[in-house]
Design a protein around this motif. Structure first.
Motif, PDB file in Angstrom:
ATOM      1  N   THR A 200      21.263  -3.724  -3.519  1.00 12.08           N
ATOM      2  CA  THR A 200      21.334  -2.728  -2.457  1.00 12.08           C
ATOM      3  C   THR A 200      20.346  -1.588  -2.636  1.00 12.08           C
ATOM      4  O   THR A 200      20.224  -0.758  -1.759  1.00 12.08           O
ATOM      5  CB  THR A 200      22.755  -2.154  -2.397  1.00 12.08           C
ATOM      6  N   GLY A 201      19.662  -1.493  -3.764  1.00 12.67           N
ATOM      7  CA  GLY A 201      18.721  -0.410  -4.036  1.00 12.67           C
ATOM      8  C   GLY A 201      17.399  -0.626  -3.306  1.00 12.67           C
ATOM      9  O   GLY A 201      17.231  -1.559  -2.505  1.00 12.67           O
ATOM     10  N   PRO A 202      16.410   0.239  -3.570  1.00  9.22           N
ATOM     11  CA  PRO A 202      15.103   0.114  -2.912  1.00  9.22           C
ATOM     12  C   PRO A 202      14.364  -1.128  -3.371  1.00  9.22           C
ATOM     13  O   PRO A 202      14.451  -1.533  -4.529  1.00  9.22           O
ATOM     14  CB  PRO A 202      14.376   1.395  -3.332  1.00  9.22           C
ATOM     15  N   ARG A 203      13.661  -1.743  -2.442  1.00 16.84           N
ATOM     16  CA  ARG A 203      12.914  -2.965  -2.738  1.00 16.84           C
ATOM     17  C   ARG A 203      11.592  -2.601  -3.409  1.00 16.84           C
ATOM     18  O   ARG A 203      10.874  -1.713  -2.941  1.00 16.84           O
ATOM     19  CB  ARG A 203      12.648  -3.729  -1.445  1.00 16.84           C
ATOM     20  N   ALA A 204      11.245  -3.276  -4.496  1.00 18.15           N
ATOM     21  CA  ALA A 204      10.007  -3.001  -5.229  1.00 18.15           C
ATOM     22  C   ALA A 204       8.840  -3.705  -4.547  1.00 18.15           C
ATOM     23  O   ALA A 204       8.973  -4.835  -4.082  1.00 18.15           O
ATOM     24  CB  ALA A 204      10.125  -3.456  -6.673  1.00 18.15           C
ATOM     25  N   PHE A 205       7.709  -3.012  -4.490  1.00 19.57           N
ATOM     26  CA  PHE A 205       6.505  -3.588  -3.913  1.00 19.57           C
ATOM     27  C   PHE A 205       5.910  -4.610  -4.875  1.00 19.57           C
ATOM     28  O   PHE A 205       5.935  -4.444  -6.096  1.00 19.57           O
ATOM     29  CB  PHE A 205       5.465  -2.499  -3.647  1.00 19.57           C
ATOM     30  N   THR A 206       5.349  -5.667  -4.331  1.00 15.56           N
ATOM     31  CA  THR A 206       4.531  -6.570  -5.126  1.00 15.56           C
ATOM     32  C   THR A 206       3.159  -5.935  -5.335  1.00 15.56           C
ATOM     33  O   THR A 206       2.776  -5.014  -4.591  1.00 15.56           O
ATOM     34  CB  THR A 206       4.384  -7.914  -4.412  1.00 15.56           C
ATOM     35  N   PRO A 207       2.394  -6.384  -6.321  1.00 13.33           N
ATOM     36  CA  PRO A 207       1.053  -5.797  -6.506  1.00 13.33           C
ATOM     37  C   PRO A 207       0.172  -5.928  -5.270  1.00 13.33           C
ATOM     38  O   PRO A 207      -0.603  -5.018  -4.957  1.00 13.33           O
ATOM     39  CB  PRO A 207       0.495  -6.585  -7.695  1.00 13.33           C
ATOM     40  N   GLU A 208       0.273  -7.050  -4.557  1.00 11.38           N
ATOM     41  CA  GLU A 208      -0.536  -7.215  -3.356  1.00 11.38           C
ATOM     42  C   GLU A 208      -0.152  -6.203  -2.282  1.00 11.38           C
ATOM     43  O   GLU A 208      -1.018  -5.604  -1.630  1.00 11.38           O
ATOM     44  CB  GLU A 208      -0.394  -8.642  -2.815  1.00 11.38           C
ATOM     45  N   GLU A 209       1.156  -6.007  -2.071  1.00 10.70           N
ATOM     46  CA  GLU A 209       1.595  -5.043  -1.065  1.00 10.70           C
ATOM     47  C   GLU A 209       1.203  -3.614  -1.438  1.00 10.70           C
ATOM     48  O   GLU A 209       0.793  -2.827  -0.574  1.00 10.70           O
ATOM     49  CB  GLU A 209       3.106  -5.143  -0.882  1.00 10.70           C
ATOM     50  N   ALA A 210       1.324  -3.272  -2.715  1.00 11.28           N
ATOM     51  CA  ALA A 210       0.941  -1.928  -3.141  1.00 11.28           C
ATOM     52  C   ALA A 210      -0.556  -1.702  -2.967  1.00 11.28           C
ATOM     53  O   ALA A 210      -1.000  -0.635  -2.524  1.00 11.28           O
ATOM     54  CB  ALA A 210       1.352  -1.708  -4.599  1.00 11.28           C
ATOM     55  N   PHE A 211      -1.352  -2.719  -3.301  1.00 10.91           N
ATOM     56  CA  PHE A 211      -2.807  -2.575  -3.128  1.00 10.91           C
ATOM     57  C   PHE A 211      -3.172  -2.460  -1.653  1.00 10.91           C
ATOM     58  O   PHE A 211      -4.028  -1.649  -1.283  1.00 10.91           O
ATOM     59  CB  PHE A 211      -3.522  -3.774  -3.754  1.00 10.91           C
ATOM     60  N   ASP A 212      -2.531  -3.264  -0.804  1.00 13.43           N
ATOM     61  CA  ASP A 212      -2.814  -3.184   0.628  1.00 13.43           C
ATOM     62  C   ASP A 212      -2.446  -1.813   1.192  1.00 13.43           C
ATOM     63  O   ASP A 212      -3.168  -1.259   2.032  1.00 13.43           O
ATOM     64  CB  ASP A 212      -2.054  -4.278   1.369  1.00 13.43           C
ATOM     65  N   ALA A 213      -1.314  -1.245   0.725  1.00 18.95           N
ATOM     66  CA  ALA A 213      -0.925   0.086   1.193  1.00 18.95           C
ATOM     67  C   ALA A 213      -1.919   1.147   0.734  1.00 18.95           C
ATOM     68  O   ALA A 213      -2.295   2.041   1.511  1.00 18.95           O
ATOM     69  CB  ALA A 213       0.483   0.419   0.686  1.00 18.95           C
ATOM     70  N   LEU A 214      -2.373   1.056  -0.508  1.00 18.66           N
ATOM     71  CA  LEU A 214      -3.370   2.008  -1.006  1.00 18.66           C
ATOM     72  C   LEU A 214      -4.684   1.876  -0.252  1.00 18.66           C
ATOM     73  O   LEU A 214      -5.324   2.867   0.103  1.00 18.66           O
ATOM     74  CB  LEU A 214      -3.588   1.787  -2.499  1.00 18.66           C
ATOM     75  N   TYR A 215      -5.088   0.649   0.041  1.00 16.46           N
ATOM     76  CA  TYR A 215      -6.351   0.418   0.751  1.00 16.46           C
ATOM     77  C   TYR A 215      -6.276   0.951   2.183  1.00 16.46           C
ATOM     78  O   TYR A 215      -7.206   1.628   2.657  1.00 16.46           O
ATOM     79  CB  TYR A 215      -6.654  -1.074   0.754  1.00 16.46           C
ATOM     80  N   ALA A 216      -5.171   0.682   2.870  1.00 17.08           N
ATOM     81  CA  ALA A 216      -5.037   1.161   4.238  1.00 17.08           C
ATOM     82  C   ALA A 216      -4.950   2.684   4.300  1.00 17.08           C
ATOM     83  O   ALA A 216      -5.413   3.303   5.267  1.00 17.08           O
ATOM     84  CB  ALA A 216      -3.796   0.528   4.888  1.00 17.08           C
ATOM     85  N   TYR A 217      -4.392   3.289   3.273  1.00 20.93           N
ATOM     86  CA  TYR A 217      -4.221   4.738   3.270  1.00 20.93           C
ATOM     87  C   TYR A 217      -5.507   5.487   2.939  1.00 20.93           C
ATOM     88  O   TYR A 217      -5.824   6.501   3.568  1.00 20.93           O
ATOM     89  CB  TYR A 217      -3.124   5.115   2.276  1.00 20.93           C
ATOM     90  N   ALA A 218      -6.262   4.998   1.968  1.00 20.47           N
ATOM     91  CA  ALA A 218      -7.354   5.786   1.405  1.00 20.47           C
ATOM     92  C   ALA A 218      -8.744   5.298   1.775  1.00 20.47           C
ATOM     93  O   ALA A 218      -9.699   6.080   1.720  1.00 20.47           O
ATOM     94  CB  ALA A 218      -7.239   5.824  -0.128  1.00 20.47           C
ATOM     95  N   ALA A 219      -8.920   4.020   2.125  1.00 21.87           N
ATOM     96  CA  ALA A 219     -10.273   3.480   2.296  1.00 21.87           C
ATOM     97  C   ALA A 219     -11.054   4.152   3.425  1.00 21.87           C
ATOM     98  O   ALA A 219     -12.216   4.527   3.215  1.00 21.87           O
ATOM     99  CB  ALA A 219     -10.200   1.965   2.517  1.00 21.87           C
ATOM    100  N   PRO A 220     -10.514   4.333   4.637  1.00 17.57           N
ATOM    101  CA  PRO A 220     -11.339   4.959   5.696  1.00 17.57           C
ATOM    102  C   PRO A 220     -11.799   6.375   5.346  1.00 17.57           C
ATOM    103  O   PRO A 220     -12.963   6.725   5.561  1.00 17.57           O
ATOM    104  CB  PRO A 220     -10.396   4.960   6.911  1.00 17.57           C
TER     105      PRO A 220
END
Length: 469
Positions: A200-220
């Motif tokens: 029931t706790g928070p779902r952990a990101f996979t490395p791919e999902e974390a990298f995609d989130a970082l890329y979408a947030y910071a790359a532009p």
């Protein structure tokens, strides 16, 4: 020292690398003084403050004491406990009772402020840290007796106008956990067994999902910032892609970094400002300047600055980093970063008189950085696959070169002679030797003349013989 004591000493919490440097400067200690107190070199202290390494064992405990980091109670020696109790009682009598704060893994701002306010306490802490580490006790006592040497004063930098909202842009990203998607409310069944907290706790990101989130947030935004540094759009996209390739190859390190955007930004800036790009025909000249007169003038003035000064003024006045963070990211000391900032402001003020004041320069640079980026970037999945493909290509090339070297070495070892074989060269005609000295061989005429001379020993006219009268 027992194994349990060593394990507890290795688990002493330390501040982040940037916080270590800030605490040292707050205590008015130089890198040489910290290195002398810890029994290490100045380069080791610098690597601790940049995050390349961290102390271990008793040096970690001594370093935490020197910085004023709260430590576990089981690490306090028995002879130090009465002093700590008496100090706590004195503080209790001097100050009104306050609620007990919760223990934090990182040092708070109040702890660092109290550590910087008490110079004598820091000196005693450094002496005890030196005595507990691999430092000579006599030298530690001498250092504790004399006051610490003040560092070189940094030039006064005007902090700029009061900024609305947060002091820094939202550069921190923590792609560690994500809230589970909301589901429709279902009445709980009292007879059903309770689900474990892990489900029931928070779902952990996979490395791919974390990298995609970082890329979408910071790359532009990073592409736009790199363009302001270089004036070349193609080079800025290439630098950001290279930085994210590098980040995916070192993802275990980037994932635990407290500032992953700063990690990628530093890599992109280093690649974009490399002087080797001048040798490439596509990046030899900057792109066409923008149409707006203000943006064109500011971008042209920025590009005339040396790369370290350009990077410093963009980080401080554009992104809103403070001076120690700017110095740490540019790998310079705080006074050097301050001097670069002053020089860059002076040059920009001479080029653009409207930006002579730091407040105006900060406002224009912030507006320039916060513009909506227009660069088109490949998707995050393509960046990850490109990074993996590049890593596989480099690995295959290294393995191929290694196999070729092994084959050549083996062939040479198999065909090389095991003993020396002298070389007997065949005889050859030698030309160019001078004629042997001495009398030449006589010819027929010479022989005839010789015989004639020998037959007539008295040649020449006859002698006059006086006649007897």
């Amino acid at each position: 020292m027992s194994r349990s004591t060593a394990d507890s000493a290795s688990s002493v919490p330390l501040p982040t690398p940037k916080e270590r440097r800030r605490l040292r400067e707050a205590l008015a200690l130089s890198e040489e003084q910290v290195a002398e107190a810890m029994g290490v070199t100045k380069a080791t202290v610098r690597s601790w403050e940049t995050g390349r390494s961290a102390p271990r064992g008793r040096k970690r405990e001594a370093y935490a004491k020197l910085l004023g980091t709260p430590e576990p109670t089981d690490l306090v020696p028995p002879e130090v406990e009465p002093r700590a109790e008496s100090r706590a009682q004195a503080q209790t009598h001097a100050q009104p009772p306050q609620p007990q704060p919760q223990p934090q893994p990182q040092p708070s701002a109040s702890a660092s402020a109290s550590a910087s306010a008490s110079a004598s306490a820091s000196a005693s802490a450094s002496a005890s840290a030196s005595a507990s580490g691999n430092v000579r006790p006599r030298a530690a006592v001498k250092r504790a007796a004399k006051p610490p040497r003040a560092p070189s004063p940094a030039p006064v930098i005007s902090p700029g106008p009061a900024r609305k909202g947060p002091a820094k842009p939202p550069e921190r990203l923590r792609p560690v956990t994500a809230e589970a998607p909301a589901e429709p409310a279902v009445p709980a069944d009292p007879s059903a067994p309770a689900e474990p907290a892990a489900l029931t706790g928070p779902r952990a990101f996979t490395p791919e999902e974390a990298f995609d989130a970082l890329y979408a947030y910071a790359a532009p935004g990073l592409v736009h910032q790199t363009y302001l540094l270089t004036g070349r759009r193609g080079l800025s996209r290439e630098a950001v892609e290279y930085a994210f390739h590098h980040a995916w190859q070192h993802w275990p390190e980037v994932a635990v970094d407290p500032d992953p955007v700063g990690w990628v930004r530093a890599t992109a800036y280093e690649y974009a400002l490399s002087p080797w790009h001048r040798l490439r025909r596509t990046h030899r000249h900057p792109d066409a300047p923008p149409a707006e007169a203000n943006r064109r003038a500011l971008l042209g003035a920025l590009l005339e600055l040396p790369p370290p000064y350009r990077r410093t003024v963009l980080l401080y006045d554009g992104l809103g980093l403070d001076l120690p963070e700017t110095a740490a990211e540019t790998e310079a000391s705080t006074p050097a970063a301050a001097n670069r900032l002053l020089h860059a402001r002076a040059v920009l003020g001479r080029r653009i008189p409207e930006l002579a004041e730091p407040e105006d320069l900060h406002r224009c640079l912030s507006a320039l950085v916060e513009e909506a980026p227009t660069a088109t970037l490949p998707p995050a999945r393509a960046v990850r696959s490109g990074s993996e493909r590049r890593a596989r290509g480099w690995t295959r090339m290294v393995l191929g070169v290694t196999a070729a070297l092994i084959a050549v070495t083996g062939f040479t070892a198999a065909t090389a002679p095991t003993r020396y074989i002298p070389v007997n060269a065949p005889g050859e005609a030698v030309n160019g030797v001078p004629v042997r000295g001495g009398p030449q061989k006589l010819g027929p005429e010479d022989l005839e003349l010789r015989d004639k001379l020998r037959a007539e020993p008295n040649p020449g006219p006859e002698r006059l013989v006086p006649a007897i009268g």
